[in-house]
Design an enzyme around this catalytic site. Structure first.
Site, PDB file in Angstrom:
ATOM      1  N   ASP A   1      58.530  36.391  -3.564  1.00 62.63           N
ATOM      2  CA  ASP A   1      58.116  35.123  -4.167  1.00 62.63           C
ATOM      3  C   ASP A   1      56.713  34.694  -3.761  1.00 62.63           C
ATOM      4  OD1 ASP A   1      58.462  34.509  -1.521  1.00 62.63           O
ATOM      5  OD2 ASP A   1      60.386  33.510  -1.812  1.00 62.63           O
TER       6      ASP A   1
ATOM      7  N   GLU B   1      64.347  41.419  -5.167  1.00 66.51           N
ATOM      8  CA  GLU B   1      64.693  40.182  -4.455  1.00 66.51           C
ATOM      9  C   GLU B   1      64.625  38.972  -5.402  1.00 66.51           C
ATOM     10  OE1 GLU B   1      62.590  37.799  -1.195  1.00 66.51           O
ATOM     11  OE2 GLU B   1      63.598  39.320   0.003  1.00 66.51           O
TER      12      GLU B   1
ATOM     13  N   GLU C   1      56.649  28.918  -2.978  1.00 64.66           N
ATOM     14  CA  GLU C   1      57.486  30.085  -3.297  1.00 64.66           C
ATOM     15  C   GLU C   1      58.616  29.760  -4.273  1.00 64.66           C
ATOM     16  OE1 GLU C   1      56.507  29.223  -0.260  1.00 64.66           O
ATOM     17  OE2 GLU C   1      55.463  30.952   0.602  1.00 64.66           O
TER      18      GLU C   1
ATOM     19  N   HIS D   1      55.348  30.012   9.585  1.00 69.59           N
ATOM     20  CA  HIS D   1      54.157  30.021   8.723  1.00 69.59           C
ATOM     21  C   HIS D   1      54.304  29.215   7.445  1.00 69.59           C
ATOM     22  CE1 HIS D   1      55.755  32.638   5.533  1.00 69.59           C
ATOM     23  NE2 HIS D   1      56.424  33.250   6.497  1.00 69.59           N
TER      24      HIS D   1
ATOM     25  N   ARG E   1      54.120  26.730   4.488  1.00 71.40           N
ATOM     26  CA  ARG E   1      53.115  25.704   4.157  1.00 71.40           C
ATOM     27  C   ARG E   1      53.687  24.286   4.249  1.00 71.40           C
ATOM     28  NH1 ARG E   1      50.174  29.849   1.784  1.00 71.40           N
ATOM     29  NH2 ARG E   1      48.035  29.362   1.218  1.00 71.40           N
TER      30      ARG E   1
ATOM     31  N   HIS F   1      51.076  33.717  13.394  1.00 76.49           N
ATOM     32  CA  HIS F   1      50.527  34.046  12.073  1.00 76.49           C
ATOM     33  C   HIS F   1      49.021  33.751  12.048  1.00 76.49           C
ATOM     34  CE1 HIS F   1      50.067  33.951   7.692  1.00 76.49           C
ATOM     35  NE2 HIS F   1      51.306  34.400   7.563  1.00 76.49           N
TER      36      HIS F   1
END
Ligand code: UD1
Ligand code: UDP
Length: 389
Positions: free
Chosen positions: A97, A119, A133, A210, A212, A243
């Site tokens: 995604d 997926e 995503e 990580h 957002r 990250h």
């Protein structure tokens, strides 16, 4: 001979497409393969391309420091279109995604190229969680030709959205194939106590983060929880491969640096896959907002605390081996201390279960593509005609 173009751009896409590319390469009379990296990730991707011997045929090289979502999507659309015209693949394959995957799907749609989405069907139905995503996967769910769903739950989500049944195949998650291959291979295993001597004799908490939607206060609160846990629990050691996104690394290093002096908190660079798998196996518990790590944790029998309010992977929650703890400091501290100090709570979440795959998903992905290729299958669900390709 079926011509496949794999498009990937980030670390998890390399990990999860590797088993499919590897298997397709073992069948050279069946598949002609091309691999394109968009370069959405660079330092975090290259070690994986090398490790898995992915050898990209094309690199769109789009990475920019602190890049914007529109910048990624625009870069992929612009870079991929001439490549699709030149390569004319029978199928475009994407995974997951990311903005890379969603933009590649749009580019293929614009050129009438059939799309296989690995997926497929994960959902929270909240466009802000995870952001962006959930939007990416919903768009891909509308546009893809063939949906390779990892679980029955994800297949049912697609069917409820009106995707025809013959377009959805349950394959398991190919990430579990990679995990199996890593654990079976002696060259892919690492002794983590050499790299991290301070974890010896302590309970290890492996941390990643990580997302957002956690940037800002959420991430700061998670870091405060980790700092308190390290300071207050002498038997705890934490390894946190940080990250490279500056929105992650800057606050993490600023808030957690004081606790590094204890010797029991290691803020590392992102680590290679064998090291990460070895850390998963050595861990007492895992604290993460990662999708892939949520899938891996139950396969190695480790409790997974998810620093999010919602997950598109409810199978771990239902199996009782994962818990949503959000980003609230008190809630995280209490959940971690329960797993550190309460053996019964820990044992209940430390069962090996495989809700996400049996390690043989790549075979099902390729079988589904071969079956659709030979029976004829196009973007509008009719048999494939010369005008479309
Ligand atoms: C991306 C995906 C996310 C996926 C994650 C896996 C999107 C919108 N996000 O998030 O779905 O879960 O990858 O890790 O597709 N950077 C580097 N070097 C690298 C990688 C990143 O310096 O190798 C830095 C750059 O400053 C870059 C920033 O990190 O601008 C953000 O990278 P980006 O790919 O936009 O977002 P991720 O958080 O990595
Ligand atoms: N991973 C890794 N090194 C690290 C952190 C993660 O190899 O330092 C692997 C991990 O095993 C998992 C994947 O990267 O397979 C998860 O990637 P990430 O959390 O970046 O993305 P997500 O799965 O959330 O999309």
């Amino acid at each position: 001979m079926t011509k496949l173009l794999f498009v990937l751009g980030t670390r998890p896409e390399a990990i999860k497409l590797f088993p499919v590319i590897r298997l397709a390469r073992m069948l050279p009379s069946d598949f002609d393969i091309k691999v394109c990296t968009t370069g959405q990730h660079r330092e975090m991707l290259e070690p994986f391309l090398r490790l898995f011997d992915l050898r990209p045929d094309h690199d769109l090289a789009i990475l920019r420091p602190d890049q914007t979502l529109s910048g990624i999507v625009a870069g992929v659309l612009e870079g991929l279109d001439p490549l699709l015209v030149a390569e004319r693949p029978d199928w475009l394959l994407v995974q997951g995604d990311t903005s890379t995957a969603m933009a590649a799907v749009l580019a293929a749609f614009h050129r009438n190229i059939p799309i296989a989405h690995v997926e497929a069907g994960l959902r929270t139905w909240d466009l802000n969680a995870p952001f962006p995503e959930e939007m990416n996967r919903q768009v891909m769910g509308r546009v893809s030709t063939l949906h390779l769903a990892p679980t029955v739950w994800s297949r049912d989500n697609l069917l409820r959205e009106g995707v025809p049944e013959d377009r959805v195949v349950v394959t398991g998650n190919t990430g579990i194939d990679s995990l199996r291959l890593a654990r079976e291979s002696s060259t892919l295993s690492k002794d983590v106590s050499v790299r991290y001597p301070s974890i010896a004799g302590r309970k290890l908490m492996l941390v990643t983060g990580h997302r957002r939607e956690n940037f800002g206060q959420g991430l700061a609160d998670v870091c405060t929880a980790i700092r308190r846990l390290v300071e207050e629990n002498q038997d705890l050691a934490v390894v946190f491969p940080v990250h490279l996104n500056p929105n992650v690394s800057e606050p993490v290093r600023r808030i957690l640096s004081p606790a590094v002096a204890t010797g029991r908190l290691i803020l590392d660079e992102p680590v290679d896959y064998p090291t990460f798998v070895s850390l998963l196996c050595a861990a007492h518990l895992i604290l993460t907002d990662s999708g892939g790590v949520q899938e891996e944790a139950p396969s190695v029998g480790k409790p997974c605390l998810i620093t999010r309010e919602k997950t598109e992977r409810p199978e771990g929650l239902e199996a009782g081996v994962a818990r949503l703890v959000g980003t609230n400091t008190e809630r995280i501290v209490s959940a971690v201390e329960d797993l550190l100090n309460n053996p019964e709570a820990n044992a209940a979440m430390s069962r090996v279960v495989n809700p996400y795959g049996d390690g043989h998903s790549a075979e099902r992905v390729l079988a589904a593509i071969v079956q659709r290729s030979s029976s004829g299958f196009d973007l509008v669900g009719r048999s494939r005609g010369p005008s479309l390709l």
